[in-house]
Design an enzyme around this catalytic site. Structure first.
Site, PDB file in Angstrom:
ATOM      1  N   ASP A  11       8.785  -4.586  11.488  1.00  0.00           N
ATOM      2  CA  ASP A  11       7.384  -4.519  11.184  1.00  0.00           C
ATOM      3  C   ASP A  11       6.605  -4.531  12.431  1.00  0.00           C
ATOM      4  OD1 ASP A  11       5.087  -5.561  10.035  1.00  0.00           O
ATOM      5  OD2 ASP A  11       5.669  -7.629  10.729  1.00  0.00           O
ATOM      6  N   GLU A  72       7.914  -0.789   8.098  1.00  0.00           N
ATOM      7  CA  GLU A  72       6.715  -1.000   7.291  1.00  0.00           C
ATOM      8  C   GLU A  72       5.681  -0.296   7.572  1.00  0.00           C
ATOM      9  OE1 GLU A  72       3.852  -4.822   6.838  1.00  0.00           O
ATOM     10  OE2 GLU A  72       5.889  -5.352   6.539  1.00  0.00           O
ATOM     11  N   ASP A 146       6.708 -12.522  11.321  1.00  0.00           N
ATOM     12  CA  ASP A 146       6.808 -11.123  11.783  1.00  0.00           C
ATOM     13  C   ASP A 146       8.290 -10.693  11.778  1.00  0.00           C
ATOM     14  OD1 ASP A 146       3.799 -10.285  12.280  1.00  0.00           O
ATOM     15  OD2 ASP A 146       3.997 -12.021  13.952  1.00  0.00           O
TER      16      ASP A 146
END
Length: 186
Positions: A11, A72, A146
């Site tokens: 991420d 992502e 996260d």
């Protein structure tokens, strides 16, 4: 598909970059290997942060030897400068992975949430709770959302199975050469 594979999920972020690594055996079994974050707030400027992202992602790849990386995709926000910085962070992470010739698969945030929770607008907390259930983790640390977002990218990719590797896109330089022999000059 090999019987066992390791997937690194990322991420991207400019203050905190989350990651999660799973080990997959067979089509229905995934186990958590590691979950964590790369803290970037303490670094003085954006360029130093990019250098740290590159080095830390390479270190993760070298240490855990993933077969594939799921990342992502940046979402579109209203702040153009934030979007540019996030895109740079993602690009640097991708470059670190590609420097080790590992294929990368990119997923939109809504697709990841849909794969994990069944709802594309799920909250980070809902995603974390579902990951805990999916992976059967009792002592799952959910304080860094996260990190669970990075893990969610890996699990989303695991759920995609062979579909993601059969889309015809080159995922590494070796893959590009194999798929495009007529475009390579010798």
């Amino acid at each position: 598909m090999t019987s066992a594979r390791t997937i690194l999920g990322i991420d991207p972020g400019t203050n905190v970059m989350g990651y999660g690594i799973i080990r997959c055996t067979g089509k229905n079994s995934a186990k958590l290997v590691v979950l964590g974050v790369i803290e970037l707030k303490k670094f003085p400027d954006h360029y130093t942060k990019l250098k740290v992202i590159y080095e830390r992602v390479q270190h993760l790849v070298d240490e855990y030897k993933p077969n594939e990386v799921a990342i992502e995709a940046p979402f579109y926000g209203k702040n153009v400068q934030s979007m540019l910085k996030l895109g740079r962070a993602q690009g640097v992470a991708m470059a670190a992975v590609l420097s080790r010739s590992i294929p990368i698969y990119e997923y939109a945030p809504r697709k990841i949430k849909m794969a994990i929770t069944g709802v594309g607008s799920a909250s980070k907390e809902q995603v974390a709770a579902m990951l805990k259930s999916i992976l059967g983790e009792k002592d799952f640390d959910q304080k860094h959302l996260d990190a669970t977002d990075g893990l969610a990218a890996a699990v989303c990719h695991f759920f995609q199975g062979e579909q993601s590797s059969n889309d015809g896109k080159a995922r590494s330089w070796e893959d590009f050469i194999r798929k495009n022999p007529d475009r390579i000059k010798k």
